[in-house]
Enzyme design. Structure first.
Site, PDB file in Angstrom:
ATOM      1  CE1 TYR A   1      -1.173  -6.311  10.660  1.00 54.68           C
ATOM      2  CE2 TYR A   1      -3.410  -7.147  10.381  1.00 54.68           C
ATOM      3  CZ  TYR A   1      -2.446  -6.197  10.109  1.00 54.68           C
ATOM      4  OH  TYR A   1      -2.737  -5.121   9.297  1.00 54.68           O
ATOM      5  CB  SER A   2      -5.981  -7.879  14.708  1.00 52.81           C
ATOM      6  OG  SER A   2      -6.234  -9.084  15.373  1.00 52.81           O
TER       7      SER A   2
ATOM      8  CB  THR B   1      -6.083  -3.422   9.785  1.00 53.10           C
ATOM      9  OG1 THR B   1      -6.874  -4.526   9.348  1.00 53.10           O
ATOM     10  CG2 THR B   1      -5.610  -3.740  11.205  1.00 53.10           C
ATOM     11  CG  ASP B   2     -11.062  -4.805   8.100  1.00 56.24           C
ATOM     12  OD1 ASP B   2      -9.954  -5.361   8.294  1.00 56.24           O
ATOM     13  OD2 ASP B   2     -11.829  -5.136   7.166  1.00 56.24           O
ATOM     14  CD  GLU B   3      -6.889  -8.816   9.775  1.00 56.86           C
ATOM     15  OE1 GLU B   3      -6.406  -9.462  10.716  1.00 56.86           O
ATOM     16  OE2 GLU B   3      -6.677  -9.077   8.581  1.00 56.86           O
TER      17      GLU B   3
ATOM     18  CB  ILE C   1      -0.951   0.007   1.215  1.00 58.97           C
ATOM     19  CG1 ILE C   1      -1.833  -1.247   1.207  1.00 58.97           C
ATOM     20  CG2 ILE C   1      -1.826   1.264   1.219  1.00 58.97           C
ATOM     21  CD1 ILE C   1      -2.640  -1.456   2.485  1.00 58.97           C
TER      22      ILE C   1
ATOM     23  CE  LYS D   1      -1.827  -1.686  11.652  1.00 55.88           C
ATOM     24  NZ  LYS D   1      -0.784  -0.802  11.026  1.00 55.88           N
TER      25      LYS D   1
ATOM     26  N   PRO E   1      -4.226 -23.297  -1.660  1.00 56.96           N
ATOM     27  CG  PRO E   1      -2.528 -22.527  -0.242  1.00 56.96           C
ATOM     28  CD  PRO E   1      -2.953 -22.546  -1.675  1.00 56.96           C
TER      29      PRO E   1
ATOM     30  CE1 TYR F   1       9.487 -15.479  11.864  1.00 55.07           C
ATOM     31  CE2 TYR F   1       9.851 -15.142   9.527  1.00 55.07           C
ATOM     32  CZ  TYR F   1       9.039 -15.072  10.630  1.00 55.07           C
ATOM     33  OH  TYR F   1       7.759 -14.582  10.510  1.00 55.07           O
TER      34      TYR F   1
ATOM     35  CG  ASN G   1     -11.638 -16.309   2.212  1.00 58.90           C
ATOM     36  OD1 ASN G   1     -11.702 -15.097   1.994  1.00 58.90           O
ATOM     37  ND2 ASN G   1     -11.133 -16.800   3.335  1.00 58.90           N
TER      38      ASN G   1
ATOM     39  NE  ARG H   1      -4.743 -16.452   8.507  1.00 61.30           N
ATOM     40  CZ  ARG H   1      -4.877 -15.392   7.692  1.00 61.30           C
ATOM     41  NH1 ARG H   1      -5.872 -14.541   7.869  1.00 61.30           N
ATOM     42  NH2 ARG H   1      -4.020 -15.191   6.702  1.00 61.30           N
TER      43      ARG H   1
HETATM   44  P1  NAD Z   1       3.431  -4.699   3.536  1.00 58.28           P
HETATM   45  O1  NAD Z   1       3.809  -5.840   4.419  1.00 58.28           O
HETATM   46  O2  NAD Z   1       3.284  -4.928   2.075  1.00 58.28           O
HETATM   47  O3  NAD Z   1       4.487  -3.508   3.708  1.00 58.28           O
HETATM   48  C1  NAD Z   1       4.990  -3.124   4.943  1.00 58.28           C
HETATM   49  C2  NAD Z   1       6.213  -2.258   4.714  1.00 58.28           C
HETATM   50  O4  NAD Z   1       6.708  -1.842   6.008  1.00 58.28           O
HETATM   51  C3  NAD Z   1       7.363  -2.984   4.024  1.00 58.28           C
HETATM   52  O5  NAD Z   1       7.899  -2.178   2.993  1.00 58.28           O
HETATM   53  C4  NAD Z   1       8.383  -3.200   5.115  1.00 58.28           C
HETATM   54  O6  NAD Z   1       9.732  -3.220   4.644  1.00 58.28           O
HETATM   55  C5  NAD Z   1       8.113  -2.007   6.026  1.00 58.28           C
HETATM   56  N1  NAD Z   1       8.536  -2.256   7.389  1.00 58.28           N
HETATM   57  C6  NAD Z   1       8.246  -3.344   8.160  1.00 58.28           C
HETATM   58  N2  NAD Z   1       8.836  -3.224   9.364  1.00 58.28           N
HETATM   59  C7  NAD Z   1       9.488  -2.037   9.365  1.00 58.28           C
HETATM   60  C8  NAD Z   1      10.266  -1.346  10.332  1.00 58.28           C
HETATM   61  N3  NAD Z   1      10.518  -1.868  11.530  1.00 58.28           N
HETATM   62  N4  NAD Z   1      10.762  -0.132  10.014  1.00 58.28           N
HETATM   63  C9  NAD Z   1      10.515   0.411   8.791  1.00 58.28           C
HETATM   64  N5  NAD Z   1       9.816  -0.211   7.829  1.00 58.28           N
HETATM   65  C10 NAD Z   1       9.302  -1.425   8.112  1.00 58.28           C
HETATM   66  O7  NAD Z   1       2.113  -4.102   4.165  1.00 58.28           O
HETATM   67  P2  NAD Z   1       0.831  -3.461   3.461  1.00 58.28           P
HETATM   68  O8  NAD Z   1      -0.116  -4.531   3.125  1.00 58.28           O
HETATM   69  O9  NAD Z   1       1.266  -2.499   2.428  1.00 58.28           O
HETATM   70  O10 NAD Z   1       0.210  -2.662   4.699  1.00 58.28           O
HETATM   71  C11 NAD Z   1       0.634  -1.333   4.994  1.00 58.28           C
HETATM   72  C12 NAD Z   1      -0.114  -0.824   6.218  1.00 58.28           C
HETATM   73  O11 NAD Z   1      -1.509  -0.858   5.958  1.00 58.28           O
HETATM   74  C13 NAD Z   1       0.098  -1.689   7.458  1.00 58.28           C
HETATM   75  O12 NAD Z   1       0.166  -0.826   8.560  1.00 58.28           O
HETATM   76  C14 NAD Z   1      -1.137  -2.562   7.525  1.00 58.28           C
HETATM   77  O13 NAD Z   1      -1.427  -2.908   8.861  1.00 58.28           O
HETATM   78  C15 NAD Z   1      -2.183  -1.631   6.942  1.00 58.28           C
HETATM   79  N6  NAD Z   1      -3.323  -2.275   6.277  1.00 58.28           N
HETATM   80  C16 NAD Z   1      -3.120  -3.224   5.312  1.00 58.28           C
HETATM   81  C17 NAD Z   1      -4.214  -3.765   4.631  1.00 58.28           C
HETATM   82  C18 NAD Z   1      -4.046  -4.797   3.545  1.00 58.28           C
HETATM   83  O14 NAD Z   1      -5.039  -5.350   3.073  1.00 58.28           O
HETATM   84  N7  NAD Z   1      -2.842  -5.089   3.077  1.00 58.28           N
HETATM   85  C19 NAD Z   1      -5.506  -3.346   4.969  1.00 58.28           C
HETATM   86  C20 NAD Z   1      -5.679  -2.384   5.977  1.00 58.28           C
HETATM   87  C21 NAD Z   1      -4.573  -1.852   6.607  1.00 58.28           C
HETATM   88  O1  DAU Z   2      -8.622  -6.786   6.664  1.00 53.48           O
HETATM   89  C1  DAU Z   2      -7.443  -6.084   6.470  1.00 53.48           C
HETATM   90  C2  DAU Z   2      -6.263  -7.032   6.521  1.00 53.48           C
HETATM   91  O2  DAU Z   2      -6.288  -7.788   5.317  1.00 53.48           O
HETATM   92  C3  DAU Z   2      -4.923  -6.328   6.682  1.00 53.48           C
HETATM   93  O3  DAU Z   2      -4.901  -5.658   7.903  1.00 53.48           O
HETATM   94  C4  DAU Z   2      -3.764  -7.331   6.620  1.00 53.48           C
HETATM   95  O4  DAU Z   2      -2.529  -6.649   6.658  1.00 53.48           O
HETATM   96  C5  DAU Z   2      -3.877  -8.089   5.310  1.00 53.48           C
HETATM   97  O5  DAU Z   2      -2.867  -9.091   5.260  1.00 53.48           O
HETATM   98  C6  DAU Z   2      -5.255  -8.730   5.158  1.00 53.48           C
HETATM   99  O6  DAU Z   2      -5.426  -9.794   6.126  1.00 53.48           O
HETATM  100  P1  DAU Z   2      -6.124 -11.183   5.762  1.00 53.48           P
HETATM  101  O7  DAU Z   2      -5.646 -12.208   6.719  1.00 53.48           O
HETATM  102  O8  DAU Z   2      -7.577 -11.009   5.584  1.00 53.48           O
HETATM  103  O9  DAU Z   2      -5.471 -11.409   4.293  1.00 53.48           O
HETATM  104  P2  DAU Z   2      -4.897 -12.728   3.572  1.00 53.48           P
HETATM  105  O10 DAU Z   2      -4.649 -12.360   2.149  1.00 53.48           O
HETATM  106  O11 DAU Z   2      -3.797 -13.359   4.349  1.00 53.48           O
HETATM  107  O12 DAU Z   2      -6.145 -13.722   3.629  1.00 53.48           O
HETATM  108  C7  DAU Z   2      -7.408 -13.370   3.055  1.00 53.48           C
HETATM  109  C8  DAU Z   2      -8.375 -14.501   3.384  1.00 53.48           C
HETATM  110  O13 DAU Z   2      -7.982 -15.677   2.650  1.00 53.48           O
HETATM  111  C9  DAU Z   2      -8.360 -14.898   4.854  1.00 53.48           C
HETATM  112  O14 DAU Z   2      -9.672 -15.261   5.239  1.00 53.48           O
HETATM  113  C10 DAU Z   2      -7.449 -16.133   4.892  1.00 53.48           C
HETATM  114  C11 DAU Z   2      -7.661 -16.762   3.523  1.00 53.48           C
HETATM  115  N1  DAU Z   2      -6.482 -17.440   2.956  1.00 53.48           N
HETATM  116  C12 DAU Z   2      -5.313 -16.769   2.899  1.00 53.48           C
HETATM  117  C13 DAU Z   2      -4.187 -17.330   2.365  1.00 53.48           C
HETATM  118  C14 DAU Z   2      -2.875 -16.599   2.310  1.00 53.48           C
HETATM  119  C15 DAU Z   2      -6.599 -18.722   2.438  1.00 53.48           C
HETATM  120  O15 DAU Z   2      -7.682 -19.336   2.473  1.00 53.48           O
HETATM  121  N2  DAU Z   2      -5.484 -19.301   1.912  1.00 53.48           N
HETATM  122  C16 DAU Z   2      -4.280 -18.672   1.863  1.00 53.48           C
HETATM  123  O16 DAU Z   2      -3.291 -19.275   1.373  1.00 53.48           O
END
Ligand code: NAD
Ligand code: DAU
Length: 373
Positions: free
Chosen positions: A179-180, A144-146, A26, A183, A234, A370, A278, A310
């Protein structure tokens, strides 16, 4: 409660904007939007380049004169303080985070460190730099909405909405995954800085994003790539969980509107009223990929593999973003059908981007992350 000088930002008073996590999914869209739309701003993209950070996401704007990249960890408080000073930061848009639920189940400490302590480090560095002079300043935290927990699936048949309740800005926090929970902790710290010190903060809670440049551990890019390679898809549990999907560029547009016009101290939900089970979204992705690859319809459905669910898997998310629409006039610009078509096309047209991640570099980042923990 501390007082805040001005609720609405005067665009022209703001010059130096720090965007954290700008090399992620994002964040890269937000950086691109701001760099292109606001040549009068200096955009500093601060990112630690963890496994999820990828500067290839920003290739098209990296040479722009109003763009600077800084590799740094938000948990490094001294570094955050010196950067605030060096670039004389006026506004922060904070996206850096550990973002993947499955990883948080394996390694919760990393999530507490980055998402809670990292956010606190940034807040405190901003507070020290601004030193009580809040005029023209803004700290915008992307959440996030989570954090709201899970909704019931009380209308599971037929089409969306799949339940009678939606997440509102007033919904009580009830996070279930590490995670949530992390956040939620960071959101509370941001609000505490507003209420205690008067910092002009904003918090937004957005639903699931999809679109170009998403790391292929998340459902949609993972499945597009697996279909391309004929690998299993999966699906967790029975595939009955519901998520609410928003095209990432629409999230970036909302961030722009809220950053400039949002009322400080306030919270806005961001979502497009676009709930999908899903298993249904997986079928749409399969259909679209097969069509664009020229495969007969349904070819890749055989790849669907139901796997162990999960842990603590939230059943349903559904965002009510009426407040954002009514107060600031934001609405999604894309219908889902158009967004998913653009997304699948992008991944198929940018196979090199995907292959660079999946061909070992990804594994390397994962190991690096890790091995010392
Ligand atoms: P992402 O995992 O793609 O990107 C996260 C970025 O943060 C990466 O570039 C990573 O290098 C950087 N980062 C991680 N740890 C860091 C640290 N300690 N210092 C500096 N940089 C660091 O995540 P995303 O999906 O783009 O999400 C971005 C934000 O939006 C997050 O805060 C997430 O909680 C929120 N969000 C995501 C979604 C979604 O669907 N992806 C939805 C709602 C909110
Ligand atoms: O709702 C906002 C959140 O959406 C963000 O805050 C998170 O950063 C972002 O990762 C996302 O979380 P989800 O857990 O919803 O996203 P993910 O893509 O991991 O999974 C979407 C749904 O699909 C969830 O119900 C789990 C399921 N899933 C996911 C994966 C990776 C599967 O069934 N199989 C999979 O392999």
């Amino acid at each position: 409660m501390g007082s805040v000088c001005s609720n609405y930002l005067n665009n022209f008073s703001m010059k130096n904007i720090l965007i954290t996590g700008g090399a992620g999914f994002i964040g890269s869209h937000v950086v691109r939007l701001f760099v292109n739309k606001y040549p009068e701003y200096r955009i500093i993209n601060l990112d630690a380049l963890t496994y999820a950070g990828n500067l290839a996401n920003l290739k098209d704007i990296e040479d722009k004169t109003n763009y600077t990249f800084v590799k740094a960890d938000i948990c490094d408080f001294d570094k955050m303080c010196s950067l605030m000073q060096e670039y004389d930061i006026d506004g922060v848009i904070h996206l850096a985070a550990e973002s993947h639920v499955d990883r948080s189940i394996k390694d919760p400490f990393t999530f507490a460190r980055t998402n809670v302590m990292g956010t606190l480090s940034l807040l405190q560095a901003a507070r020290q730099h601004w030193n009580g002079n809040w005029e023209g300043k803004r700290f915008y935290h992307i959440s996030t909405d989570e954090v709201y927990g899970a909704l019931e699936l009380d209308k599971p048949e037929g089409s969306a909405p799949y339940g009678s309740e939606f997440f509102l800005e007033t919904t009580k926090y009830n996070p279930h995954s590490p995670y949530s929970a992390s956040k939620a902790g960071s959101d509370h710290f941001v609000r505490a800085y507003h209420d205690t010190y008067g910092m002009p903060t904003l918090v937004t809670n957005c639903s699931n994003n999809y679109g170009p440049y998403q790391f292929p551990e998340k459902l949609i890019p993972l499945f597009i790539n697996n279909i391309r390679h004929g690998k299993p898809l999966p699906v967790y549990g029975k595939g009955e969980n519901v998520r609410d999907w928003l095209y990432v560029v629409d999230h970036a547009r909302a961030i722009d509107v809220i950053f400039h016009q949002g009322k400080t101290g306030d919270t806005y939900n961001i979502g497009g009223f676009n709930e999908w089970k899903n298993i249904d979204i997986v079928k749409v992705v399969i259909k679209t990929v097969d069509r664009l690859l020229g495969n007969p319809e349904g070819t890749s459905e055989k790849l669907i593999t139901y796997v162990t669910d999960r842990a603590g898997h939230d059943l349903r998310y559904a965002i009510d973003s009426t407040k954002l629409k009514n107060e600031l006039g934001w609405e999604p610009s894309l219908q889902f059908e158009e967004g998913i078509e653009k997304t699948v096309r992008w991944y198929l047209d940018n196979q090199e981007w995907m292959d660079n991640i999946t061909s070992g570099v990804y594994e390397k980042y994962y190991e690096d992350m890790y091995k010392n923990r």
